[in-house]
Design a protein around this motif. Structure first.
Motif, short mmCIF file in Angstrom:
data_model
loop_
_atom_site.label_atom_id
_atom_site.label_comp_id
_atom_site.label_asym_id
_atom_site.label_seq_id
_atom_site.Cartn_x
_atom_site.Cartn_y
_atom_site.Cartn_z
N THR A 20 -22.85 -6.86 -11.89
CA THR A 20 -22.53 -7.22 -10.52
C THR A 20 -22.44 -8.73 -10.27
O THR A 20 -22.22 -9.14 -9.16
CB THR A 20 -23.60 -6.65 -9.56
N ARG A 69 -31.18 -15.30 -0.06
CA ARG A 69 -29.87 -14.66 -0.13
C ARG A 69 -29.43 -14.20 1.25
O ARG A 69 -30.26 -13.93 2.12
CB ARG A 69 -29.88 -13.49 -1.10
N VAL A 116 -26.89 -11.37 2.74
CA VAL A 116 -26.07 -10.23 2.38
C VAL A 116 -25.27 -9.78 3.59
O VAL A 116 -25.83 -9.53 4.66
CB VAL A 116 -26.94 -9.07 1.85
N ILE A 117 -23.97 -9.75 3.42
CA ILE A 117 -23.09 -9.40 4.54
C ILE A 117 -22.27 -8.17 4.17
O ILE A 117 -21.74 -8.08 3.06
CB ILE A 117 -22.14 -10.57 4.87
N TRP A 118 -22.20 -7.24 5.09
CA TRP A 118 -21.36 -6.05 4.92
C TRP A 118 -20.14 -6.26 5.80
O TRP A 118 -20.28 -6.38 7.01
CB TRP A 118 -22.14 -4.82 5.38
N GLN A 119 -18.98 -6.36 5.20
CA GLN A 119 -17.85 -6.72 6.03
C GLN A 119 -16.61 -5.92 5.73
O GLN A 119 -16.43 -5.41 4.63
CB GLN A 119 -17.56 -8.22 5.88
N ALA A 120 -15.80 -5.79 6.75
CA ALA A 120 -14.50 -5.16 6.59
C ALA A 120 -13.44 -6.24 6.66
O ALA A 120 -13.39 -7.00 7.63
CB ALA A 120 -14.28 -4.12 7.68
N CYS A 163 -12.43 -14.45 2.60
CA CYS A 163 -13.14 -15.72 2.68
C CYS A 163 -14.25 -15.82 1.66
O CYS A 163 -14.46 -16.87 1.06
CB CYS A 163 -13.71 -15.92 4.09
N MET A 222 -14.41 -14.39 -1.22
CA MET A 222 -13.82 -14.62 -2.53
C MET A 222 -13.45 -16.08 -2.69
O MET A 222 -13.65 -16.70 -3.71
CB MET A 222 -12.55 -13.78 -2.70
N SER A 275 -20.20 -10.18 -5.58
CA SER A 275 -19.07 -9.91 -6.42
C SER A 275 -18.54 -8.51 -6.19
O SER A 275 -17.61 -8.09 -6.82
CB SER A 275 -19.47 -10.05 -7.88
N ARG A 276 -19.18 -7.78 -5.31
CA ARG A 276 -18.75 -6.40 -5.21
C ARG A 276 -18.19 -6.13 -3.84
O ARG A 276 -18.74 -6.51 -2.83
CB ARG A 276 -19.94 -5.48 -5.45
N SER A 277 -17.10 -5.48 -3.86
CA SER A 277 -16.54 -5.11 -2.59
C SER A 277 -15.68 -3.90 -2.83
O SER A 277 -15.63 -3.35 -3.91
CB SER A 277 -15.74 -6.26 -2.02
#
Lengths: 304, 198
Positions: A155, A223, A225-229, A240, A242, A254-256
């Motif tokens: 990851t 850290r 941590v953001i959960w985004q669409a 953004c 990336m 690195s994971r989406s």
């Protein structure tokens, strides 16, 4: 007791009862990969304790023409550590070789043997306020040797690279019993090609990794941590986060998930991921643009 | 973050307020594989394509696979940003676990690997070849690269004793004698994929 072959006698004499067994009960857990997809047979299980023992064992195998299947944590995804069904191969477990050979906190380097479990390595690094920048789902069983011979990902590849990028030095037993040793890493060394790269990712077909010097990084301070669409422009790599990762702004994530088809557990956020066009028949289409100059492709989505 | 939303780069987002929530976010992500498995049999494909083509590949390949194998459902997820896609294809409802994978599942995999190869990608991004993709590598791998692989193997392990049957299809059997090429050989499908007249 089954009759023993000259090879088995010689191997037993070399490794002792702790290092060599033909007991089917001890063998069986290691003859099937963890996903249960591949099963094989082996004539014995060898668990050498030192690099010299591995080298001597390989020479013995060459002498008797016995194939060797090296194995780490047996948590691989492609059956690369499972012997075939013929039962002619020797299963070579590196799990007993799990010592730390050298630690250098200033240089942020650690030299460990191939059988060290990834989780143990993480814990060791954490004790010194450092971390090892590779992690994956099977970290409780995956070993350093297996990670190297498969060039494992995980990851954090986007920011820190695959296992190849973490290996500074390597020790391996080659098929003739010789020991390839570059454990003391040189920052600059141009004596021809970097031969250790040949062994990384070769899945135990070119040599048997017995130890490695790995790089460590400072521990993470904190850290976010953001959960985004992300909108569809994501498909050009414009997200953004990336962008920030590429520019080295300290993002690790690195994971989406590509926005096209959200897995079941993401269904609630699906509405953010699609833009619809409705044609005269009431069919909904997504309206993304053509593929790399080829014929425009209109993708029909299932009604949901 | 606000800049990203204002700039249209992010449509919606939730920020973990504490370590517990952060762990839950990662738990969600790490549960995708298990969630897929719970639904039923599936073929998993650990593939990669050039980073810029990732989403395009998923958009193109999903209907192609689902159209060719009716009843299947393609779910792609993975490591956005490094080109690695886990392209899972769920079996049609009613498929028997342990059977479908070795039957239609094999054809699904071959098709997905074909697509990936067409896109200039790799049939193994991070999981390796092992015995699982050995034959697929032989089928789709670059002949020059495969020849190099074999030459290295032959040089370093002349008896082919190390991990036989893994990585490359012909590695474990040693160098194969070259078949004499017949000038008359025409595939049953005809030349260039054009069917011959019956």
């Amino acid at each position: 007791m089954l009759e023993t072959t000259p090879f088995q006698n010689a191997a037993l004499a070399l490794l002792g009862p702790r290092g060599f067994t033909t007991d089917p009960e001890l063998l069986s857990p290691w003859l099937t990969d963890w996903r249960g997809r591949y099963s094989g047979a082996a004539l014995a299980l060898a668990s050498p304790a030192t690099t010299d023992e591995v080298a001597a064992l390989v020479r013995l195998c060459v002498e008797h023409g016995v194939p060797i299947v090296p194995q780490g944590g047996n948590s691989g995804m492609s059956g690369g550590a499972t012997p075939d069904a013929s039962g002619t191969a020797l299963l070579l477990s590196l799990r007993r070789m799990n010592a730390v050979r050298h630690f250098d906190g200033d240089a942020r380097q650690i030299t460990v043997e191939a059988g060290m479990v990834l989780q143990t390595l993480h814990d060791l690094a954490a004790q010194h306020d450092l971390r090892f920048p590779l992690t994956l789902g099977g970290k409780g069983s995956a070993t350093v040797g297996g990670l190297i011979s498969t060039n494992a990902g995980g990851t954090q590849v986007l920011r820190h690279g695959t296992m190849r990028a973490q290996v500074l030095g390597l020790q391996a037993v080659m098929a003739d019993g010789g020991v390839f040793d570059t454990l003391t890493p040189l920052k600059k060394d141009n004596r021809g090609p970097d031969l250790k790269q040949l062994l990384i990712g070769s899945e135990g077909t070119l040599g048997i990794v017995t130890a490695a010097t790995l790089r460590l990084l400072p521990a993470i301070g904190g850290r976010l941590v953001i959960w985004q669409a992300c909108p569809l422009s994501l498909r050009r790599g414009n997200c953004c986060s990336m962008r920030n990762v590429r520019q080295g702004k300290g993002w690790k994530g690195s994971r989406s998930c590509p926005p096209t088809r959200w897995p079941p557990c993401w269904l609630t956020s699906r509405k953010h991921a699609r833009r619809w066009q409705t044609d005269t028949n009431g069919t909904r289409w997504s309206s993304w643009s053509p593929l790399r100059g080829k014929r425009a492709s209109w993708i029909r989505w299932p009604k949901s | 973050m606000a800049d990203a939303i204002n700039g249209g780069l992010v449509e919606d987002a939730t920020i973990a307020q504490n370590e517990g929530q952060a762990d839950v976010f990662w738990l969600l992500r790490n549960s995708i594989s298990g969630a897929n498995r719970a639904i039923g049999p599936a073929m998993q494909h650990d593939v990669s394509v050039p980073v810029a083509d990732m989403a395009d590949f998923v958009i193109e390949a999903t209907p192609l696979v689902e159209g060719r194998f009716p009843g299947t459902k393609a779910i792609a997820y993975g490591h956005l940003g490094d080109g690695n896609i886990h392209f899972h294809v769920l079996a049609p409802t009613g498929a028997v676990r342990g059977e479908w994978e070795w039957d239609e599942g094999k054809r699904v995999s071959a098709y997905v690997h074909d697509l990936v190869t067409q896109w200039g990608g790799s049939i193994s991004a991070e999981h390796g070849i092992g015995q699982m993709k050995r034959d697929e590598l032989g089928r789709l791998g670059d002949p020059v690269a495969l020849a190099m692989l074999r030459a290295v193997k032959q040089a370093l392990d002349p008896q082919w004793l190390l991990n036989p049957g893994n990585l490359s299809p012909r590695l474990h059997r040693g160098p194969q004698p070259r078949k004499a090429r017949s000038f008359k050989r025409i595939s049953p499908a005809g030349v260039g994929g054009v069917p011959r007249n019956p």
